[in-house]
Design a protein around this motif. Structure first.
Motif, mmCIF file in Angstrom:
data_model
loop_
_atom_site.group_PDB
_atom_site.id
_atom_site.type_symbol
_atom_site.label_atom_id
_atom_site.label_comp_id
_atom_site.label_asym_id
_atom_site.label_seq_id
_atom_site.Cartn_x
_atom_site.Cartn_y
_atom_site.Cartn_z
ATOM 1 N N GLU A 113 0.822 -1.208 0.000
ATOM 2 C CA GLU A 113 0.000 0.000 0.000
ATOM 3 C C GLU A 113 0.858 1.261 0.000
ATOM 4 O OE1 GLU A 113 -3.543 2.056 2.740
ATOM 5 O OE2 GLU A 113 -2.454 0.283 3.439
ATOM 6 N N ILE A 114 0.552 2.168 -0.910
ATOM 7 C CA ILE A 114 1.229 3.462 -0.898
ATOM 8 C C ILE A 114 0.761 4.252 0.322
ATOM 9 C CG2 ILE A 114 -0.504 4.387 -2.488
ATOM 10 C CD1 ILE A 114 1.587 6.385 -3.436
ATOM 11 N N VAL A 115 1.710 4.802 1.069
ATOM 12 C CA VAL A 115 1.367 5.569 2.266
ATOM 13 C C VAL A 115 1.702 7.048 2.112
ATOM 14 C CG1 VAL A 115 1.622 3.561 3.762
ATOM 15 C CG2 VAL A 115 3.586 5.061 3.397
ATOM 16 N N SER A 116 2.479 7.384 1.059
ATOM 17 C CA SER A 116 2.840 8.789 0.857
ATOM 18 C C SER A 116 3.196 9.018 -0.602
ATOM 19 C CB SER A 116 4.033 9.166 1.745
ATOM 20 O OG SER A 116 4.474 10.492 1.493
ATOM 21 N N PHE A 117 2.777 10.162 -1.122
ATOM 22 C CA PHE A 117 3.195 10.623 -2.451
ATOM 23 C C PHE A 117 3.341 12.132 -2.334
ATOM 24 C CE2 PHE A 117 2.090 11.111 -7.200
ATOM 25 C CZ PHE A 117 3.425 10.979 -7.552
ATOM 26 N N LYS A 118 4.566 12.573 -2.368
ATOM 27 C CA LYS A 118 4.884 13.944 -1.952
ATOM 28 C C LYS A 118 5.675 14.674 -3.029
ATOM 29 C CE LYS A 118 6.029 14.248 2.315
ATOM 30 N NZ LYS A 118 6.751 14.169 3.605
ATOM 31 N N ARG A 119 5.342 15.952 -3.214
ATOM 32 C CA ARG A 119 6.120 16.818 -4.101
ATOM 33 C C ARG A 119 7.322 17.350 -3.339
ATOM 34 N NH1 ARG A 119 5.450 19.696 -8.677
ATOM 35 N NH2 ARG A 119 3.285 19.028 -8.885
ATOM 36 N N LEU A 120 8.509 17.189 -3.870
ATOM 37 C CA LEU A 120 9.726 17.570 -3.156
ATOM 38 C C LEU A 120 9.919 19.082 -3.100
ATOM 39 C CD1 LEU A 120 12.231 14.857 -4.461
ATOM 40 C CD2 LEU A 120 10.935 14.889 -2.319
ATOM 41 N N GLU A 121 9.490 19.781 -4.118
ATOM 42 C CA GLU A 121 9.746 21.225 -4.205
ATOM 43 C C GLU A 121 9.163 21.990 -3.020
ATOM 44 O OE1 GLU A 121 9.246 24.870 -7.438
ATOM 45 O OE2 GLU A 121 7.903 23.143 -7.541
ATOM 46 N N ASP A 122 7.929 21.650 -2.647
ATOM 47 C CA ASP A 122 7.281 22.385 -1.560
ATOM 48 C C ASP A 122 6.790 21.480 -0.432
ATOM 49 O OD1 ASP A 122 5.130 21.149 -2.735
ATOM 50 O OD2 ASP A 122 4.150 22.978 -3.422
ATOM 51 N N GLY A 123 7.032 20.169 -0.555
ATOM 52 C CA GLY A 123 6.643 19.240 0.499
ATOM 53 C C GLY A 123 5.168 18.893 0.552
ATOM 54 N N THR A 124 4.395 19.282 -0.468
ATOM 55 C CA THR A 124 2.966 18.982 -0.465
ATOM 56 C C THR A 124 2.728 17.477 -0.485
ATOM 57 O OG1 THR A 124 2.435 21.044 -1.621
ATOM 58 C CG2 THR A 124 0.776 19.299 -1.683
ATOM 59 N N GLU A 125 1.936 17.000 0.462
ATOM 60 C CA GLU A 125 1.565 15.591 0.546
ATOM 61 C C GLU A 125 0.194 15.400 -0.106
ATOM 62 O OE1 GLU A 125 1.458 12.079 0.563
ATOM 63 O OE2 GLU A 125 3.049 12.488 2.043
#
Length: 291
Positions: free
Chosen positions: A20-32
């Protein structure tokens, strides 16, 4: 230890339990973008639904006249998968039938879930192999929960779902046991691409759609540029769900459907079943794109 996929744009985290995916985050601004699993509302993130979608009447299926007990959405979401391949941007998980699964679902199978991270997209591919000496039957579905609102300056009612094509969406209702109520439905939108979101929309449970023309739907807001695009293949039905007043929404492409509340037939004859002959395979996928 969870598996981490990472490139210059995004990071995804997957656990072995349920693959199960538990996180998918944008690195530039940390948006989860994925729901965090807070038990106050729902302790999951994006479970795989297998070998059934939703529920069966009385928690029972019948195969060749014999009865088996199986829980809501099946058992894959609780099962420990094997990590069989891993790189910086790709991971392949495998679940094989075992003595315990055979007590709930009397078919032999291999289920592979492959995660591939490409720029701002996470592709999730599902493959089921029939390794039995007879035909097998099953359903499969996805259940990703997306944070909503995605931006701190917005609220849930600012968001809507935009379908790829104009849709006339007939909503079917489920009872408290998660089976479809016979004869109860409602048309939510007609010849439109837009489904506005409100908390009240989910007070009677999930929105269940038997027929979707679109192969893509976007969670977006007029007040924020941040959005999630979910595209999918070979997953012709859909559920949209939110626990009461929760700060997220699940967009769930499925190949499958719950029993109707009056169903008494064999497992193989249920609505929206996948049938595989010996040595055959079934594949489907969905892609999460963060913007």
């Amino acid at each position: 230890m969870n598996t981490i996929l990472k490139n210059g744009v995004a990071m995804a985290e997957i656990k072995k339990a349920g693959a199960e995916i538990v996180s998918f985050k944008r690195l530039e601004d940390g948006t989860e973008y994925m729901w965090n699993g807070d038990e106050t509302f729902w302790p999951s993130h994006a479970p795989v639904l297998f070998p059934i979608v939703c529920a069966v009447v009385n928690g029972e299926i019948r195969v060749d006249g014999k009865t088996y007990q199986i829980g809501n959405h099946g058992f894959a979401k609780w099962s420990e998968f094997e990590l069989v391949e891993e790189s910086d941007t790709k991971a392949v998980f495998k679940l094989t039938y075992n003595e315990e699964t055979l007590t709930k679902y009397p078919f032999k199978f291999d289920l592979f879930i492959t995660y591939t991270l490409v720029e701002n997209k996470l592709e999730v591919k599902y493959k089921v192999d029939n390794i039995d000496d007879k035909d097998i039957y099953f359903q499969i579905g996805t259940h990703p929960g997306f944070n909503c609102p995605l931006d701190k300056d917005t609220q849930f009612e600012d968001y809507y779902l935009e379908f790829e094509k104009e849709e006339t969406l007939e909503r079917f209702f489920m009872d408290k046991t998660n089976v479809v109520i016979s004869g109860k439905s409602d048309t939510l939108i007609k010849d439109s691409k837009i489904l506005p979101l409100t908390h009240e929309l989910f007070y009677e449970g999930a929105l269940v759609f038997k027929n979707i023309n679109s192969s893509k739907v976007t969670l977006k807001s007029k007040k924020s540029a941040k959005n999630v695009v979910l595209s999918y293949e070979n997953l012709p039905t859909m559920g949209i769900w939110q626990p009461k007043n929760a700060p997220f929404v699940c967009i769930e492409p499925w190949y499958g459907l719950a029993d109707t509340d009056d169903y008494t037939g064999e497992f193989k004859d249920r609505d929206r079943m996948i049938h595989l002959k010996r040595d055959e395979s079934f594949e489907c996928l969905h892609v999460i794109e963060m913007n």
